[in-house]
Design a protein around this motif. Structure first.
Motif, PDB file in Angstrom:
ATOM      1  N   SER A 158       0.855  -1.182   0.000  1.00 17.89           N
ATOM      2  CA  SER A 158       0.000   0.000   0.000  1.00 17.89           C
ATOM      3  C   SER A 158       0.894   1.236   0.000  1.00 17.89           C
ATOM      4  O   SER A 158       1.265   1.776   1.045  1.00 17.89           O
ATOM      5  CB  SER A 158      -0.920  -0.020   1.228  1.00 17.89           C
ATOM      6  N   ASN A 159       1.217   1.685  -1.208  1.00 21.56           N
ATOM      7  CA  ASN A 159       2.176   2.767  -1.419  1.00 21.56           C
ATOM      8  C   ASN A 159       1.425   4.012  -1.879  1.00 21.56           C
ATOM      9  O   ASN A 159       1.619   4.518  -2.968  1.00 21.56           O
ATOM     10  CB  ASN A 159       3.215   2.320  -2.467  1.00 21.56           C
ATOM     11  N   LEU A 160       0.539   4.490  -1.027  1.00 24.51           N
ATOM     12  CA  LEU A 160      -0.379   5.556  -1.400  1.00 24.51           C
ATOM     13  C   LEU A 160      -0.046   6.828  -0.625  1.00 24.51           C
ATOM     14  O   LEU A 160       0.140   6.795   0.593  1.00 24.51           O
ATOM     15  CB  LEU A 160      -1.824   5.136  -1.109  1.00 24.51           C
ATOM     16  N   ALA A 161       0.024   7.946  -1.328  1.00 22.91           N
ATOM     17  CA  ALA A 161       0.363   9.211  -0.675  1.00 22.91           C
ATOM     18  C   ALA A 161      -0.074  10.371  -1.557  1.00 22.91           C
ATOM     19  O   ALA A 161      -0.331  10.212  -2.747  1.00 22.91           O
ATOM     20  CB  ALA A 161       1.867   9.296  -0.423  1.00 22.91           C
ATOM     21  N   GLY A 162      -0.133  11.556  -0.959  1.00 25.88           N
ATOM     22  CA  GLY A 162      -0.479  12.752  -1.710  1.00 25.88           C
ATOM     23  C   GLY A 162      -1.215  13.756  -0.844  1.00 25.88           C
ATOM     24  O   GLY A 162      -1.252  13.650   0.382  1.00 25.88           O
ATOM     25  N   GLY A 163      -1.806  14.731  -1.502  1.00 20.48           N
ATOM     26  CA  GLY A 163      -2.629  15.709  -0.804  1.00 20.48           C
ATOM     27  C   GLY A 163      -1.861  16.679   0.069  1.00 20.48           C
ATOM     28  O   GLY A 163      -2.369  17.127   1.101  1.00 20.48           O
ATOM     29  N   LEU A 179      -1.521  26.210  12.842  1.00 19.67           N
ATOM     30  CA  LEU A 179      -2.407  27.368  12.982  1.00 19.67           C
ATOM     31  C   LEU A 179      -3.042  27.774  11.664  1.00 19.67           C
ATOM     32  O   LEU A 179      -4.131  28.351  11.656  1.00 19.67           O
ATOM     33  CB  LEU A 179      -1.635  28.557  13.565  1.00 19.67           C
ATOM     34  N   ASP A 180      -2.379  27.476  10.557  1.00 15.78           N
ATOM     35  CA  ASP A 180      -2.822  27.982   9.261  1.00 15.78           C
ATOM     36  C   ASP A 180      -3.301  26.905   8.290  1.00 15.78           C
ATOM     37  O   ASP A 180      -3.729  27.233   7.188  1.00 15.78           O
ATOM     38  CB  ASP A 180      -1.684  28.769   8.593  1.00 15.78           C
ATOM     39  N   CYS A 181      -3.231  25.645   8.670  1.00 15.44           N
ATOM     40  CA  CYS A 181      -3.653  24.565   7.765  1.00 15.44           C
ATOM     41  C   CYS A 181      -5.184  24.540   7.666  1.00 15.44           C
ATOM     42  O   CYS A 181      -5.872  24.307   8.673  1.00 15.44           O
ATOM     43  CB  CYS A 181      -3.142  23.221   8.279  1.00 15.44           C
ATOM     44  N   ASP A 221      -8.461  17.269   5.959  1.00 17.49           N
ATOM     45  CA  ASP A 221      -9.356  16.154   5.645  1.00 17.49           C
ATOM     46  C   ASP A 221      -8.889  15.396   4.401  1.00 17.49           C
ATOM     47  O   ASP A 221      -8.942  14.159   4.362  1.00 17.49           O
ATOM     48  CB  ASP A 221     -10.782  16.666   5.433  1.00 17.49           C
ATOM     49  N   LYS A 222      -8.427  16.127   3.396  1.00 20.67           N
ATOM     50  CA  LYS A 222      -7.943  15.480   2.176  1.00 20.67           C
ATOM     51  C   LYS A 222      -6.706  14.646   2.462  1.00 20.67           C
ATOM     52  O   LYS A 222      -6.558  13.520   1.950  1.00 20.67           O
ATOM     53  CB  LYS A 222      -7.630  16.528   1.109  1.00 20.67           C
ATOM     54  N   SER A 223      -5.810  15.165   3.289  1.00 20.62           N
ATOM     55  CA  SER A 223      -4.605  14.411   3.630  1.00 20.62           C
ATOM     56  C   SER A 223      -4.951  13.142   4.384  1.00 20.62           C
ATOM     57  O   SER A 223      -4.380  12.073   4.127  1.00 20.62           O
ATOM     58  CB  SER A 223      -3.657  15.277   4.459  1.00 20.62           C
ATOM     59  N   ILE A 224      -5.877  13.220   5.309  1.00 22.51           N
ATOM     60  CA  ILE A 224      -6.309  12.026   6.042  1.00 22.51           C
ATOM     61  C   ILE A 224      -6.920  11.008   5.093  1.00 22.51           C
ATOM     62  O   ILE A 224      -6.658   9.798   5.188  1.00 22.51           O
ATOM     63  CB  ILE A 224      -7.312  12.406   7.150  1.00 22.51           C
ATOM     64  N   GLU A 225      -7.714  11.484   4.146  1.00 19.85           N
ATOM     65  CA  GLU A 225      -8.367  10.571   3.210  1.00 19.85           C
ATOM     66  C   GLU A 225      -7.338   9.821   2.363  1.00 19.85           C
ATOM     67  O   GLU A 225      -7.440   8.603   2.187  1.00 19.85           O
ATOM     68  CB  GLU A 225      -9.325  11.337   2.300  1.00 19.85           C
ATOM     69  N   ILE A 226      -6.332  10.550   1.865  1.00 17.03           N
ATOM     70  CA  ILE A 226      -5.349   9.930   0.977  1.00 17.03           C
ATOM     71  C   ILE A 226      -4.305   9.142   1.755  1.00 17.03           C
ATOM     72  O   ILE A 226      -3.936   8.014   1.369  1.00 17.03           O
ATOM     73  CB  ILE A 226      -4.667  11.002   0.105  1.00 17.03           C
ATOM     74  N   ALA A 248      -0.555  18.208   8.479  1.00 17.05           N
ATOM     75  CA  ALA A 248      -1.528  17.170   8.160  1.00 17.05           C
ATOM     76  C   ALA A 248      -0.855  15.893   7.668  1.00 17.05           C
ATOM     77  O   ALA A 248      -1.209  14.781   8.090  1.00 17.05           O
ATOM     78  CB  ALA A 248      -2.522  17.682   7.118  1.00 17.05           C
ATOM     79  N   TYR A 249       0.106  16.036   6.767  1.00 19.56           N
ATOM     80  CA  TYR A 249       0.777  14.862   6.199  1.00 19.56           C
ATOM     81  C   TYR A 249       1.484  14.030   7.261  1.00 19.56           C
ATOM     82  O   TYR A 249       1.284  12.813   7.319  1.00 19.56           O
ATOM     83  CB  TYR A 249       1.747  15.328   5.111  1.00 19.56           C
TER      84      TYR A 249
END
Length: 252
Positions: free
Chosen positions: A89-94, A102-104, A110-115, A156-157
């Motif tokens: 499972s070599n999945l990453a991105g976002g 403070l600024d994310c 949410d997109k980072s968590i999903e990917i 997030a990442y």
């Protein structure tokens, strides 16, 4: 490696970079591979290259955030090869817009968590029942050195990648007695196409200066670790997080 010839497996996110190098390495060892990527053309090109060199590979589109797409690639492996022995499972991105805590923006988080988290859980839910039917096998997850090294420029990442470690240890402890092995690889700075596209020469040079190694990483470095973990030589390795980084992080 011992025990890779004839094994069948999936490389999710295998169209280029680390995934493509892994697919080629496993095929060279005699494994039968399904390559999935969100960009189907990349997956097919890598598969065609493997086949042209005498290996066995199939390329197809894979959306790692879609349960249906993950189920479909597992079904394809079973139809083509009769079962499944490993899933990388070599999945990453976002990462676009991912900055400090403070600024994310929450939609970026949410997109980072999903990917970077949810996709690995979805992969596990799709692959694990088939591995169990086989009598065991290997789940191999790609995380990142960012998960453990501290990243002042993003939040997030690293958070999302850290969750993979907990997932692998859960799988290892829950199903280890059933022959399931689950391990994590944290690459350091590996010169993939994506890194070369998104990092400046100054950033790459800085990365090389801080690593106690004469060079930065190559996709083949990570592929070698995947090969070990998927092979019979890795049969007694379970629930571990491996940092393949040229010494960039030294952890006990």
């Amino acid at each position: 490696m011992r025990g890779l010839a004839g094994k069948s497996g999936i490389i999710a996110g295998g169209g280029r970079g680390i995934g493509a190098a892994t697919a080629r390495r496993l095929a060279e060892e005699g494994a039968l591979v399904i390559i999935g990527d969100i960009v189907e053309e990349w997956a097919q090109q890598t598969a065609d290259d493997i086949v042209s060199k005498g290996g066995t590979a199939i390329g197809m589109r894979l959306d790692g955030t879609s349960p249906q797409s993950q189920q479909e690639i597992v079904r394809r492996a079973v139809e083509a090869f009769g079962g499944l022995d490993f899933f990388h499972s070599n999945l990453a991105g976002g990462t676009e817009g991912d900055v400090n805590a403070l600024d994310c923006p929450l939609d970026v988080f949410d997109k980072s968590i999903e990917i970077n988290t949810k996709s690995h859980l979805i992969a596990t839910q799709a692959a694990l029942p088939v591995l169990l039917e086989r009598g065991g096998g290997a789940m191999i997850y790609t995380s990142s050195g960012a998960a453990t090294g501290g990243s002042p420029w993003q939040v997030a990442y690293p958070m999302a990648k850290n969750a993979i470690h907990a997932l692998a240890r859960h799988v290892a402890t829950k199903w280890g007695k059933n022959g399931i092995r689950a391990n994590v690889i944290c690459p350091g700075l590996v010169l993939t196409e994506a890194v070369q596209q998104h990092m400046t020469e100054e950033q790459v040079s800085m990365g090389k200066r801080v690593v106690p190694s004469p060079r930065l990483g190559k996709p083949d470095d990570i592929a070698a670790m995947v090969a070990l973990l998927a092979s019979d030589d890795g049969e007694w390795i379970n629930g571990q997080v491996y940092h393949v980084n040229g010494g960039g992080q030294m952890r006990g």
